[in-house]
Design a protein around this motif. Sequence first.
Motif, PDB file in Angstrom:
ATOM      1  N   ALA A  73     -55.367 -32.628 116.027  1.00 29.08           N
ATOM      2  CA  ALA A  73     -56.538 -32.478 116.890  1.00 29.08           C
ATOM      3  C   ALA A  73     -57.707 -33.098 116.150  1.00 29.08           C
ATOM      4  CB  ALA A  73     -56.806 -31.005 117.185  1.00 29.08           C
ATOM      5  N   MET A  74     -58.368 -34.055 116.776  1.00 28.66           N
ATOM      6  CA  MET A  74     -59.467 -34.735 116.108  1.00 28.66           C
ATOM      7  C   MET A  74     -60.821 -34.151 116.498  1.00 28.66           C
ATOM      8  SD  MET A  74     -57.426 -36.616 114.505  1.00 28.66           S
ATOM      9  CE  MET A  74     -58.652 -37.469 113.513  1.00 28.66           C
ATOM     10  N   GLU A  75     -60.895 -33.499 117.662  1.00 31.13           N
ATOM     11  CA  GLU A  75     -62.149 -32.937 118.164  1.00 31.13           C
ATOM     12  C   GLU A  75     -61.907 -31.523 118.670  1.00 31.13           C
ATOM     13  OE1 GLU A  75     -63.529 -35.577 121.151  1.00 31.13           O
ATOM     14  OE2 GLU A  75     -63.780 -37.286 119.792  1.00 31.13           O
ATOM     15  N   ASP A  76     -62.993 -30.785 118.897  1.00 32.95           N
ATOM     16  CA  ASP A  76     -62.879 -29.422 119.408  1.00 32.95           C
ATOM     17  C   ASP A  76     -62.157 -29.404 120.749  1.00 32.95           C
ATOM     18  OD1 ASP A  76     -64.303 -28.796 117.176  1.00 32.95           O
ATOM     19  OD2 ASP A  76     -66.102 -28.085 118.218  1.00 32.95           O
ATOM     20  N   ALA A  77     -62.385 -30.421 121.569  1.00 33.42           N
ATOM     21  CA  ALA A  77     -61.748 -30.480 122.889  1.00 33.42           C
ATOM     22  C   ALA A  77     -60.227 -30.551 122.766  1.00 33.42           C
ATOM     23  CB  ALA A  77     -62.270 -31.687 123.667  1.00 33.42           C
ATOM     24  N   ASN A 118     -58.926 -27.054 122.399  1.00 35.63           N
ATOM     25  CA  ASN A 118     -58.926 -26.409 123.715  1.00 35.63           C
ATOM     26  C   ASN A 118     -57.709 -26.849 124.521  1.00 35.63           C
ATOM     27  OD1 ASN A 118     -59.873 -24.878 125.871  1.00 35.63           O
ATOM     28  ND2 ASN A 118     -61.097 -26.560 126.702  1.00 35.63           N
ATOM     29  N   ALA A 119     -57.396 -28.156 124.454  1.00 32.80           N
ATOM     30  CA  ALA A 119     -56.233 -28.680 125.177  1.00 32.80           C
ATOM     31  C   ALA A 119     -54.936 -28.096 124.616  1.00 32.80           C
ATOM     32  CB  ALA A 119     -56.215 -30.201 125.087  1.00 32.80           C
ATOM     33  N   PHE A 120     -54.882 -27.909 123.304  1.00 28.70           N
ATOM     34  CA  PHE A 120     -53.712 -27.307 122.647  1.00 28.70           C
ATOM     35  C   PHE A 120     -53.448 -25.910 123.203  1.00 28.70           C
ATOM     36  CE2 PHE A 120     -52.700 -24.390 119.007  1.00 28.70           C
ATOM     37  CZ  PHE A 120     -51.352 -24.696 118.884  1.00 28.70           C
ATOM     38  N   VAL A 163     -61.765 -19.314 116.575  1.00 27.18           N
ATOM     39  CA  VAL A 163     -60.977 -20.330 115.875  1.00 27.18           C
ATOM     40  C   VAL A 163     -61.879 -21.458 115.397  1.00 27.18           C
ATOM     41  CG1 VAL A 163     -59.273 -22.163 116.228  1.00 27.18           C
ATOM     42  CG2 VAL A 163     -58.771 -19.831 116.976  1.00 27.18           C
ATOM     43  N   LEU A 164     -62.743 -21.944 116.279  1.00 27.65           N
ATOM     44  CA  LEU A 164     -63.615 -23.067 115.921  1.00 27.65           C
ATOM     45  C   LEU A 164     -64.678 -22.648 114.908  1.00 27.65           C
ATOM     46  CD1 LEU A 164     -64.055 -24.732 119.436  1.00 27.65           C
ATOM     47  CD2 LEU A 164     -62.542 -25.418 117.569  1.00 27.65           C
TER      48      LEU A 164
END
Length: 697
Positions: free
Chosen positions: A87-91, A94-96, A267-268
């Motif tokens: 995962a490269m970005e916070d989005a 979220n997709a995960f 998490v973030l």
Amino acid sequence: MTDQTVLDEVADLRAQLEAANLAYHRDDAPIMTDAAYDAMRRRLAAMEEEFPEVQDAASPTQMIGSPVADGFTKIRHAQRMMSLANAMEDADVNAFQSQILKFLGMPEVADIILTAEPKIDGLSLSLRYEDGRLVYAATRGDGSVGEDVTENAKVIADIPQWVENAPAVMEVRGEVYMTHADFKALNERQLAVGAKTFANPRNAAAGSLRQIDAEKTKGRPLAFFAYAWGVLSEPLGSTQMDAVAKLSAMGFSTNPLMKRLCTLSDVLTHYHMIEAQRASLGYDIDGVVYKVDDLALQDRLGFRSTTPRWAIAHKFPAELAWTRLDGIDIQVGRTGALSPVGRLAPVTVGGVVVSNVTLHNEDYICGRDSKGQPIREGRDIRVGDWVQIYRAGDVIPKIADVDLERRPEDAQPYAFPHVCPRCGSDAVREDDDSVRRCSGGMGCPAQSVERLKHFVSRPAFDIVGLGDTLIERLHDLGWLRAPADIFELQLVRGGTGEGTFSELDGFGDRSAQKLFAAIETARTQPLNRVIQGFGIPHIGNSVSADLAHHYNSWDAFIAAIDRGTVGTGEVWDELMAIEGFGKTIVAALLTAFHQATERAVIDRLVPMLTIEDVAAPVVTESSVSGKTIVFTGTLERMSRAEAKTRAESLGAKVSGSVSAKTDILVAGPGAGSKAKKAAELGVEVIDEDAWMVIAQA
């Protein structure tokens, strides 16, 4: 049919990725940054998804690690060692979570409990225990087959060879790494014996573990974090968190920053907390790994071809990192420029350990650019600050931002030095310059080599045979520190025995005698070349010639300079009145001669020279007497210096720029902005032919 351009790009991407995999996993010698590799892999995966006909089971997107290197026994993993999706970005995180909920058929608003832990940047290792005894240790290799490094693993203190209360069969998996302190010490030892150094702790750890001779590994300070498992004869727990806690109870080192979290927001938040601590951990991490905590849910989610569905690695930006600024040092450059360098708590950025960062100049530290405008929203840089470092490719690391919330209460604004840290001379900053410079000149050790090179150059003393390489060599030997040393070489180093030219390889008696002869010839110089030889900033050929013509003799020149004061007085006004002289030139001249270190060098040199007077140009009445002339473009029938001398002999003044005071612009081929400005101001413009008529009158 797939377009040939697509086929070519896919083939090229696969070839580059395969080479990178071998270099990184097998050879421990990366050929590209993590960011470049990840971007290339994502591009290939996207093309394989868009064009299904190019998909191949042997593609790097379907592979893990690389084949086992020669020299190691192979071990087949009882349970495949997988890699992780990124995962490269916070989005992407979220997709995960959304994909997990969708796969399990759970409501989109549901929360999945996850564990979060630092992603250690090291070498993956699998340890197999039977009845509590370490049976073998294997690297990940290509995921299915790894390298047998059992004897090497046994010398790592964090890896127990016996484990109590363990299942009958237990495969413990984790990461071998090296701390920043141990990495630094290892590289220092490597340098001391002339051996290869390592680019970063990950390479050092991988290279140390993968030694054919385990005794070499024993001498390397390796550590190990356990965080997963392979085959188990009985479960370690019902959750990821409990299972890792069980490993810790057995004596394995586990990461204290691992945490169980309930919501995506938590998490973030934990991710950014770990990112903020990155530089102070003492070891390299390149992201945070999230895993579904419930092991029953992990079993339901299962695996893709190369990655588990229940875990993902949230990577840090590859070219950015936060770290602490531990100090600011001032380096003095070859031209006297004072350059601030930040000393950092070491952090790996873009695959390279960064411990220093350029701070440019005093304005940059204060939070403003060369025009006085704010940078970083005006935030200054102080020792003790947490700063964000960025590095792209091979560019020197720089500071992108400062975290004011983490600034120590006792942090003070940095006071840029106004004296040279090398020689103690005044460090002067001109009004139109962003750099503060040491005024010690030839007396400053930091500037001495470059000043010596300038001193012997053709425009100055023109000493044939005393080139850059020889000057560096003699300086390293301690034979040359100042220009006066040149004129003592024959006396001090001309004989035979210890500390003489006869000792130098490739420098025979004949070469030495030729050099001494050139030095003797150079003792006699006209005044302008002597002034030029000092290498004072802003005092070049033209200015030196103007000074020589104005004062004619060394005695008159030095008497005036000794009476001068920067910014005021008779001599200041007299120098400012010379055509083309301004505050920068005059201040540089007076400052240099009034500095104790520079003046000591000059006063020692002058008695060794015969300084010839320079007569003022013979001025004749002509059509250009009293007029100001500017030359631009290429003169084909005489050199620019000759044209200037001829114009002055005709009573004209020669300037380097066009202004309202300019009377004539002589424009040769290639004339540019000066010709345009002359036209705007109504200045008379003539070509070289017209100038030659005037010059020969």
